[in-house]
Design a protein around this motif. Structure first.
Motif, short mmCIF file in Angstrom:
data_model
loop_
_atom_site.label_atom_id
_atom_site.label_comp_id
_atom_site.label_asym_id
_atom_site.label_seq_id
_atom_site.Cartn_x
_atom_site.Cartn_y
_atom_site.Cartn_z
N SER A 1 0.82 -1.21 0.00
CA SER A 1 0.00 0.00 0.00
C SER A 1 0.86 1.26 0.00
CB SER A 1 -0.93 0.00 1.23
OG SER A 1 -1.89 -1.02 1.12
N PRO A 2 0.30 2.37 -0.46
CA PRO A 2 1.06 3.63 -0.44
C PRO A 2 1.32 4.10 0.98
CG PRO A 2 -1.23 4.01 -1.06
CD PRO A 2 -1.03 2.53 -1.05
N HIS A 3 2.34 4.94 1.11
CA HIS A 3 2.69 5.48 2.42
C HIS A 3 1.53 6.33 2.96
CE1 HIS A 3 4.85 7.76 5.51
NE2 HIS A 3 5.76 6.81 5.47
N GLN A 4 1.38 6.27 4.27
CA GLN A 4 0.26 6.98 4.90
C GLN A 4 0.31 8.48 4.66
OE1 GLN A 4 -2.08 5.27 5.95
NE2 GLN A 4 -3.20 6.16 7.63
N ASP A 5 1.51 9.05 4.54
CA ASP A 5 1.62 10.49 4.29
C ASP A 5 1.06 10.85 2.91
OD1 ASP A 5 2.78 10.78 6.74
OD2 ASP A 5 4.83 11.01 6.00
N LEU A 6 1.25 9.98 1.94
CA LEU A 6 0.71 10.22 0.60
C LEU A 6 -0.82 10.17 0.63
CD1 LEU A 6 3.15 8.08 -1.57
CD2 LEU A 6 3.02 10.57 -1.47
N VAL A 7 -1.36 9.17 1.32
CA VAL A 7 -2.82 9.07 1.44
C VAL A 7 -3.38 10.30 2.15
CG1 VAL A 7 -4.71 7.72 2.41
CG2 VAL A 7 -2.71 6.55 1.46
N SER A 8 -2.67 10.75 3.17
CA SER A 8 -3.10 11.94 3.92
C SER A 8 -3.15 13.17 3.01
CB SER A 8 -2.14 12.18 5.09
OG SER A 8 -2.45 13.37 5.77
N GLY B 1 -3.49 9.25 11.03
CA GLY B 1 -4.41 8.13 11.04
C GLY B 1 -4.45 7.39 12.36
N GLU B 2 -3.90 8.00 13.43
CA GLU B 2 -3.89 7.36 14.75
C GLU B 2 -4.60 8.24 15.77
OE1 GLU B 2 0.38 4.93 14.36
OE2 GLU B 2 0.24 6.75 15.61
N PHE B 3 -5.15 7.62 16.81
CA PHE B 3 -5.74 8.37 17.92
C PHE B 3 -5.53 7.60 19.21
CE2 PHE B 3 -9.09 5.36 17.13
CZ PHE B 3 -9.84 5.26 18.30
N SER B 4 -5.60 8.34 20.32
CA SER B 4 -5.41 7.75 21.64
C SER B 4 -6.33 8.47 22.62
CB SER B 4 -3.95 7.89 22.09
OG SER B 4 -3.79 7.46 23.43
N MET C 1 -5.72 12.99 9.19
CA MET C 1 -5.18 12.91 7.84
C MET C 1 -5.17 14.31 7.23
SD MET C 1 -4.53 9.73 7.62
CE MET C 1 -4.26 9.30 5.90
N GLY C 2 -4.09 14.62 6.51
CA GLY C 2 -3.98 15.93 5.89
C GLY C 2 -3.45 17.01 6.80
N SER C 3 -3.13 16.67 8.05
CA SER C 3 -2.61 17.66 9.00
C SER C 3 -1.12 17.46 9.19
CB SER C 3 -3.34 17.51 10.35
OG SER C 3 -2.71 18.33 11.33
N PRO C 4 -0.34 18.55 9.25
CA PRO C 4 1.10 18.40 9.47
C PRO C 4 1.45 18.03 10.91
CG PRO C 4 0.53 20.73 9.35
CD PRO C 4 -0.72 19.95 9.03
N LEU C 5 0.53 18.30 11.84
CA LEU C 5 0.79 18.04 13.26
C LEU C 5 -0.42 17.36 13.90
CD1 LEU C 5 2.36 21.48 14.32
CD2 LEU C 5 3.58 19.29 14.18
N PRO C 6 -0.18 16.58 14.95
CA PRO C 6 -1.29 16.01 15.71
C PRO C 6 -1.87 17.02 16.69
CG PRO C 6 0.78 15.28 16.66
CD PRO C 6 1.13 16.12 15.46
N ALA D 1 -9.35 8.07 7.32
CA ALA D 1 -7.96 7.62 7.33
C ALA D 1 -7.57 6.88 6.06
CB ALA D 1 -7.73 6.70 8.53
N ARG D 2 -8.56 6.49 5.26
CA ARG D 2 -8.28 5.76 4.02
C ARG D 2 -9.16 6.30 2.89
NH1 ARG D 2 -8.94 1.60 7.88
NH2 ARG D 2 -6.97 0.61 8.50
N GLU D 3 -8.85 5.89 1.68
CA GLU D 3 -9.65 6.31 0.54
C GLU D 3 -10.82 5.37 0.30
OE1 GLU D 3 -7.41 7.66 -2.93
OE2 GLU D 3 -5.60 7.68 -1.68
N PHE D 4 -11.07 4.49 1.25
CA PHE D 4 -12.22 3.57 1.21
C PHE D 4 -12.61 3.30 2.66
CE2 PHE D 4 -8.25 1.30 1.16
CZ PHE D 4 -8.39 0.37 2.20
N SER D 5 -13.81 2.79 2.85
CA SER D 5 -14.32 2.60 4.20
C SER D 5 -14.31 1.13 4.60
CB SER D 5 -15.76 3.13 4.30
OG SER D 5 -16.32 2.80 5.56
N LEU D 6 -13.77 0.86 5.80
CA LEU D 6 -13.84 -0.48 6.38
C LEU D 6 -14.92 -0.54 7.45
CD1 LEU D 6 -10.14 -1.69 6.67
CD2 LEU D 6 -11.93 -2.48 5.12
N SER D 7 -15.95 0.30 7.31
CA SER D 7 -17.12 0.20 8.17
C SER D 7 -17.87 -1.08 7.83
CB SER D 7 -18.03 1.41 7.96
OG SER D 7 -18.55 1.43 6.63
#
Length: 447
Positions: free
Chosen positions: A77-84, A155-158, A169-174, A209-215
């Motif tokens: 898969s492509p790198h997460q930064d590219l997807v973001s 694409g992560e949360f806590s 996604m799309g943000s330079p910082l958390p 977080a992705r270009e498709f849904s895993l709902s």
């Protein structure tokens, strides 16, 4: 706009050939008439125009839509930064909040998630809002975010009590959200390395977080369409089994159409008023890409555990691309051609390379400066290089006014100037009587 460039954007207009980086200057000026989408024949040209257009006009909202940087049917898969970056760009396009989009034409052939998907899985959090932690956890999971103990990448949360860390996604910082009971008390960015807060913000945007849904709905649609598309027992396919368990298996992006009733293209995200620019020979780039995709499909399609979608399900063909582009006004910017006698507003620089072994290393440059009647701007690739070059020039009797931006060049009346910029190649603009020189010409290298 000058007579030798283009005075009015017709439905289909051929621009004159441009030398060096003059094409970026012309496109920056044309974008002031309305939104402009530039389709380039190569990824290198796309990246170059993205950097150079922003240099010529920093006020423009310029977006680059990157490729997945994988070959068709790759099993990773492509790198997460590219997807973001892709998701953030699509979101801005869907809102019409852009002036210039730069995209390699081969990237524009990929079928995309429909705009409704982004709209459904994008939400906002503001200070003062009431927040239900269980609902937030469910929203993040549905949008494809991964729950971790420490947030490090997009694409992560806590969630730790009343403290929530999110890396949209799309943000330079958390972002770090502090809750007071069930109310958002503050939202601050933080550094992933030190985990220290940086500055407060009033609102954050959460893209999927992705270009498709895993709902559950997305998985059910994938399973149904997989069974409808491929013959045989689906339970023998690793792709089918992984998605059924909610696992985004590597290379799943090349099964994206199975997650949606219908897919979209980049044209579905562009406002109707967007003018398209076809930069250089995009037709041959389209044909070459589709030929390679078809070759890879025929080579790899025999794996029963990993059946492949045909190229027409994943990519626009040439006819479909041009048909989708037809409703828009179009500019065509041809590539420079050796020996062409076509009148152009710009031309290449003569030989002006520095010869450090000569008694006068700047002889070629000084000869050009003495003979050229207009103003000249020399560009270094960085501030450090500018200082080094200024010192070197001064040692050989050439003193230049120092500039900070292209806008300074437009307002400063000095004859010869030295600045910093990302231009790849210089040029002479005959109509406006100025020349731009880069390190590529001075040192006969590609910076």
């Amino acid at each position: 706009m000058l007579a030798t460039e283009v005075q009015e954007i017709a439905h289909r207009t051929r621009l004159p050939i441009h030398a060096g980086s003059a094409d970026a200057l012309t496109l920056a000026r044309l974008s002031r008439k309305g939104p402009l989408a530039i389709f380039t024949a190569s990824a290198l040209d796309a990246q170059r125009l993205f950097d150079e257009i922003r240099f010529f006009d920093p006020t423009l909202r310029v977006y680059f839509f990157p490729d997945w940087e994988t070959l068709p049917y790759d099993q990773f898969s492509p790198h997460q930064d590219l997807v973001s970056e892709r998701l953030a760009t699509l979101y801005e396009l869907s809102r019409g909040a852009f002036d210039v989009l730069v995209i390699p034409v081969t990237t524009a052939l990929y079928r995309l998630a429909p705009a409704a998907y982004l709209a459904a899985y994008t939400f906002f959090l503001k200070t003062g809002d009431k927040l239900d932690l269980d609902a937030l956890r469910e929203q993040c999971a549905t949008a494809g975010y991964q729950h971790v103990t420490q947030v490090l990448s997009a694409g992560e949360f806590s969630i730790r009590g009343g403290l929530i860390d999110l890396f949209p996604m799309g943000s330079p910082l958390p972002y770090r959200i502090d809750l007071f009971d069930d109310e958002i008390e503050s939202i601050r960015t933080f550094d992933v390395d030190s985990q220290r807060s940086i500055y407060p913000v009033k609102e954050l945007r959460l893209l999927p977080a992705r270009e498709f849904s895993l709902s559950a709905e997305g998985i059910a649609r994938f399973r149904q369409q997989f069974r409808d598309t491929f013959e045989g027992d689906p339970s023998k396919s690793t792709i089918y089994k992984d998605i059924s368990q909610g696992i985004a298996t590597p290379g799943i992006e090349y099964y994206l159409p199975l997650f949606f009733e219908s897919t979209a293209s980049i044209f579905d995200y562009l406002p109707a008023a967007t003018t398209l620019c076809f930069h250089h020979e995009i037709g041959s780039a389209i044909a070459g890409f589709l030929s390679d995709a078809d070759s890879r499909y025929r080579l790899l399609r025999g794996d029963r555990e990993r059946p492949l979608l045909p190229p027409e399900a994943l990519f626009l063909d040439g006819d479909s691309f041009y048909r989708a582009a037809k409703p828009h006004k179009r500019l065509e910017l041809p590539a420079p051609q050796t020996g062409s006698n076509e009148p152009t507003p710009t031309q290449k620089l003569p030989a002006i390379a520095v010869d450090r072994r000569a008694s006068n290393p700047l002889a070629n440059l000084n000869a050009f400066l003495d003979s050229f009647p207009g103003r000249v701007l020399i560009l270094a690739e960085s501030l450090g290089r500018r200082e080094t070059m200024a010192q070197f020039f001064a040692e050989h009797g050439l003193r230049l006014a120092l500039l900070e931006s292209w806008q300074d060049f437009s307002t400063t009346h000095a004859q010869h100037m030295l600045g910093v910029g990302p231009l790849t190649n210089g040029f002479i603009h005959r109509d406006e009587a100025f020349a731009v020189i880069t390190e590529s010409e001075l040192y006969a290298i590609q910076v």
